[in-house]
Scaffold this motif. Structure first.
Motif, PDB file in Angstrom:
ATOM      1  N   ASN A   1       0.814  -1.223   0.000  1.00  0.00           N
ATOM      2  CA  ASN A   1       0.000   0.000   0.000  1.00  0.00           C
ATOM      3  C   ASN A   1       0.844   1.269   0.000  1.00  0.00           C
ATOM      4  OD1 ASN A   1       0.934  -0.345   2.693  1.00  0.00           O
ATOM      5  ND2 ASN A   1      -0.664   1.073   3.390  1.00  0.00           N
ATOM      6  N   ASN A   2       2.167   1.107   0.129  1.00  0.00           N
ATOM      7  CA  ASN A   2       3.046   2.277   0.176  1.00  0.00           C
ATOM      8  C   ASN A   2       4.398   1.921  -0.431  1.00  0.00           C
ATOM      9  OD1 ASN A   2       4.540   4.549   0.685  1.00  0.00           O
ATOM     10  ND2 ASN A   2       4.035   4.675   2.864  1.00  0.00           N
TER      11      ASN A   2
ATOM     12  N   ASP B   1       0.460  -7.648   5.031  1.00  0.00           N
ATOM     13  CA  ASP B   1      -0.846  -7.692   4.380  1.00  0.00           C
ATOM     14  C   ASP B   1      -0.974  -6.586   3.331  1.00  0.00           C
ATOM     15  OD1 ASP B   1      -1.627  -5.296   5.633  1.00  0.00           O
ATOM     16  OD2 ASP B   1      -2.549  -6.339   7.299  1.00  0.00           O
ATOM     17  N   PRO B   2      -1.846  -6.773   2.342  1.00  0.00           N
ATOM     18  CA  PRO B   2      -1.971  -5.798   1.243  1.00  0.00           C
ATOM     19  C   PRO B   2      -2.322  -4.393   1.711  1.00  0.00           C
ATOM     20  CG  PRO B   2      -3.072  -7.858   0.676  1.00  0.00           C
ATOM     21  CD  PRO B   2      -2.694  -7.961   2.121  1.00  0.00           C
ATOM     22  N   ALA B   3      -3.014  -4.282   2.840  1.00  0.00           N
ATOM     23  CA  ALA B   3      -3.396  -2.963   3.349  1.00  0.00           C
ATOM     24  C   ALA B   3      -2.255  -2.284   4.098  1.00  0.00           C
ATOM     25  CB  ALA B   3      -4.611  -3.093   4.265  1.00  0.00           C
TER      26      ALA B   3
ATOM     27  N   LYS C   1      -1.281  -2.916   7.084  1.00  0.00           N
ATOM     28  CA  LYS C   1      -1.598  -2.728   8.497  1.00  0.00           C
ATOM     29  C   LYS C   1      -0.724  -3.595   9.393  1.00  0.00           C
ATOM     30  CE  LYS C   1      -5.419  -2.693  11.822  1.00  0.00           C
ATOM     31  NZ  LYS C   1      -6.870  -2.931  12.043  1.00  0.00           N
TER      32      LYS C   1
ATOM     33  N   ASP D   1      -4.331 -12.624   0.766  1.00  0.00           N
ATOM     34  CA  ASP D   1      -4.809 -11.400   1.415  1.00  0.00           C
ATOM     35  C   ASP D   1      -4.474 -11.363   2.902  1.00  0.00           C
ATOM     36  OD1 ASP D   1      -6.506 -13.324   2.403  1.00  0.00           O
ATOM     37  OD2 ASP D   1      -8.368 -12.369   1.733  1.00  0.00           O
TER      38      ASP D   1
END
Length: 707
Positions: A320-321, A364-366, A368, A411
């Protein structure tokens, strides 16, 4: 009446005999794979939350929520698709949710599982190896001999390198697999560029190996860079698919004899990150290069050490970043930990603030959570944790004691937890990312239940410096504390090898139990220098391999000798490779303890060992002459008092034959008797059914001279 009575006695004896538990044969002790807990080979179906594994019906799918099972592909269907006559399902992997990948007879098949047909077939020329896929470009790169090629989705092959000089090797492993290097091909994320190692071995000396499989014998030369001598020169090329041109990155921080590892593409495919390490292995720079021009953009940070710096993995960018990445090192806080940096090198935070070695599993993809395995509960266990990236709050996700192997879903919503302990042969659980067990996928029963095994103990003692040393102790079958038993001390002792873990049977090798069944106490202990104990515990062996390790091993034996059932006059030692070095070190330095020894493929003098591994722990012979002299076993040959058998693979490319033959020559010069047994066609390890012969040879030696 008398006949009936005798018949009843005979029948009773038959039942009693059938109830007796079995003793291992040598074949079972060496190749008895059925004696180890076998688990299903479970894979996630691409990024889909569905488990896949092989069953009698073929390739199975199992939903995570309800556990509903379905047959994805039978062997018969696969045979129809491939035009083959397979009897069982071959190894497989998933390219995405619906595409199965199978390699067979020089081709790689991409199979549409839903339509049950081949989506694409990539065929490679004879001799192709190191096939590496680019998902974005739908292409495979591969090597033939010393050159690099790629094949596109239309089946057209292209030449990337065309070096006629066999000393120049492209697209293959460099640095003899040290520093976590497992391959030499690196596709950019967008599939438009192909990074590859180029290795120049023209200055590396040759070592001859004798192949006896020809009519008159034939010498085969290998490149073998010995400590203190000329080494290979490694560079990193970037081939542009569109222009068919190669640019070499300007990585020249420490001269040409340096190491390039941790090769990582930026998510945007415009930059390449390399951990550049000097030949002395005590100074590393994390550099960022422009992939198009090859120019150095920046050095993000450096790592220095008074002993050594050992990079083991590349960078992991957050999904995500793409401006932040995870970096692992044991050089900052004394343990292998994870650190979050930005692309300019700034440290954002230490993700795993723990005095224990950890291993990255997934992010994780987010962005977090970061998931990691840790030894913080115990050095002989691996437990799964997760840490929240923003807050640093961590949670333990596995609670059962033992050694856990984790496979995260795409995921990171679930993971498959495959674990064992000294009490549990093997359990496989489906678990949520919060640590809640959804259901048990497999529970393996004790594969040794029909055998008469001696008692196995996992424990620890204190080293001279107060640190814990973990051991595995096996008592003889039908143990009688009033008897005295001979001891087999099995040893390895080198870096990157942990023999004692809280796994089923404490990770014993079945030959150890075979010896216990034949009346021996078997003892194994992990000394300083072994992994999962932090940098200081490992680094203490620097420039003096074998010295601290011997003290720890002898500490264990002295503790063992305190038991009245141990015969202190009948102690033998056995080990291979670094363990062979330790075996000869122990019997020559402690002749009052060890009466019999069997050493396999032993390092005799570190000056004859390879640059990458040897110089990390010993520096060069020129820099550390005292250390090389102290650890060399050549000078110890005259001190051999007990019985010693050396076994050696005659075509060993790792610990070359010069090592053990030089020790034999020194024994002859000093009129010291020693036994020697070469395996003419074996490399560093004697494998296959030849190993049955080897272990019988080892066993006979102890039976003849120790028992």
């Amino acid at each position: 009446m008398k006949r009936m009575f005798l018949a009843i006695i005979g029948l009773s004896m038959m039942f009693d005999l059938s109830a007796q538990k079995k003793v291992l044969t040598m074949e079972e002790a060496v190749v008895g794979y059925h004696l180890y807990p076998r688990s299903k080979y479970i894979q996630w179906q691409g990024d889909k939350n569905q488990l896949t594994y092989l069953d009698r019906e073929g390739l199975m799918g199992e939903s995570v929520d309800k556990g509903e099972k379905s047959v994805l592909l039978t062997v018969a269907e696969l045979n129809r698709i491939l035009g083959a006559e397979l009897r069982g399902f071959p190894n497989f992997s998933w390219l995405d949710d619906n595409t199965l990948v199978i390699a067979r007879q020089g081709s790689i098949y991409h199979i549409d599982v839903a339509k049950k047909q081949v989506k694409q077939k990539f065929t490679f020329p004879k001799g192709a190896a190191n096939e590496t896929y680019s998902k974005a470009g739908n292409m495979y790169a591969y090597t033939i001999d010393n050159n690099l090629y790629y094949v596109d989705e239309r089946g057209n092959s292209y030449t990337v390198t065309a070096d006629e000089d066999k000393n120049i090797v492209n697209g293959q492993v460099v640095s003899r697999n040290e520093f976590g290097i497992t391959g030499g091909i690196f596709w950019s994320p967008d599939g438009k560029k192909l990074g590859f190692y180029r290795k120049d071995e023209s200055q590396v000396t040759n070592f001859p190996l004798l192949d006896i499989n020809t009519r008159t014998g034939e010498l085969k030369e290998i490149k073998y860079p010995m400590a203190g001598m000329k080494s290979e020169l490694v560079s990193l090329g970037v081939y542009d698919i569109a222009s068919a041109k190669t640019t070499f990155l300007d990585a020249n921080d420490f001269g040409r004899e340096q190491y390039l590892t941790g090769i990582t593409w930026a998510p945007e495919s415009d930059m390449v990150y390399i951990q550049v390490l000097n030949r002395g292995q005590n100074h590393m720079r994390l550099n960022k290069y422009d992939a198009s021009t090859g120019k150095l953009i920046a050095t993000l940070f450096e790592e220095k050490s008074n002993t050594y710096v050992e990079p083991q993995s590349g960078l992991v960018f957050l999904a995500n970043n793409p401006k932040q990445f995870i970096y692992s090192t044991n050089n900052r806080d004394g343990f292998m930990n994870l650190y979050l940096h930005d692309v300019n090198g700034k440290l954002i935070r230490r993700l795993t603030d723990v005095d224990a070695d950890v291993e990255f599993v997934a992010a994780d993809p987010a962005g977090k959570y970061v998931y990691y395995l840790s030894s913080e509960i115990s050095p002989v266990e691996k437990q799964l944790f997760r840490v929240e990236v923003k807050s640093g709050k961590k949670s333990r996700l596995t609670t059962e004691e033992g050694w856990h192997n984790i496979t995260m879903s795409g995921d990171c919503a679930y993971f498959v937890d495959n674990y064992s302990s000294i009490k549990v042969p093997r359990n496989v659980d489906l678990t949520t990312n919060a640590g809640k067990v959804v259901r048990r996928l497999q529970e393996v029963e004790n594969p040794n239940k029909d055998y008469n095994f001696g008692e196995i103990t996992l424990g620890k003692i204190k080293a001279d410096d107060g640190s814990d040393l973990y051991y595995r102790l096996i008592k003889p079958m039908d143990f009688d504390p009033n008897k005295k038993y001979p001891v087999i001390h099995y040893v390895y002792g080198g870096p990157h090898s942990q023999l004692v873990t809280n796994t089923w049977n404490a990770s014993l090798r079945m030959w150890e139990m075979y010896m216990a069944q034949h009346g021996y106490v078997v003892f194994v202990i992990d000394n300083h220098g072994t992994p999962n104990r932090g940098k200081a515990f490992e680094d203490i062996i620097h420039r003096q391999c074998g010295q601290v390790e011997m003290k720890d091993q002898v500490k264990g034996i002295e503790w063992l000798k305190s038991f009245p059932w141990v015969d202190a006059n009948r102690i033998g030692v056995h080990g291979w490779s670094y363990g062979g070095f330790m075996t000869i070190s122990l019997i020559t330095n402690y002749p009052d303890i060890y009466k019999v020894a069997v050493a396999g493929g032993p390092v005799i003098d570190w000056k004859w060992y390879e640059v990458m591994y040897g110089e990390r722990y010993m520096d060069t012979p020129q820099e550390n002459p005292e250390g090389y002299a102290k650890t060399s076993l050549i000078a110890k040959a005259k001190d051999l008092k007990g019985k010693l058998l050396i076994c050696q693979g005659a075509v060993d490319p790792v610990v070359v034959w010069e090592q053990s033959l030089s020790f034999i020559r020194e024994c002859i010069k000093n009129n010291v008797q020693v036994d020697y047994f070469p395996y003419p066609c074996a490399e560093h390890n004697v494998m296959g059914r030849d190993r049955i012969h080897l272990m019988q040879k080892v066993t006979n030696y102890f039976e003849d001279y120790l028992k």
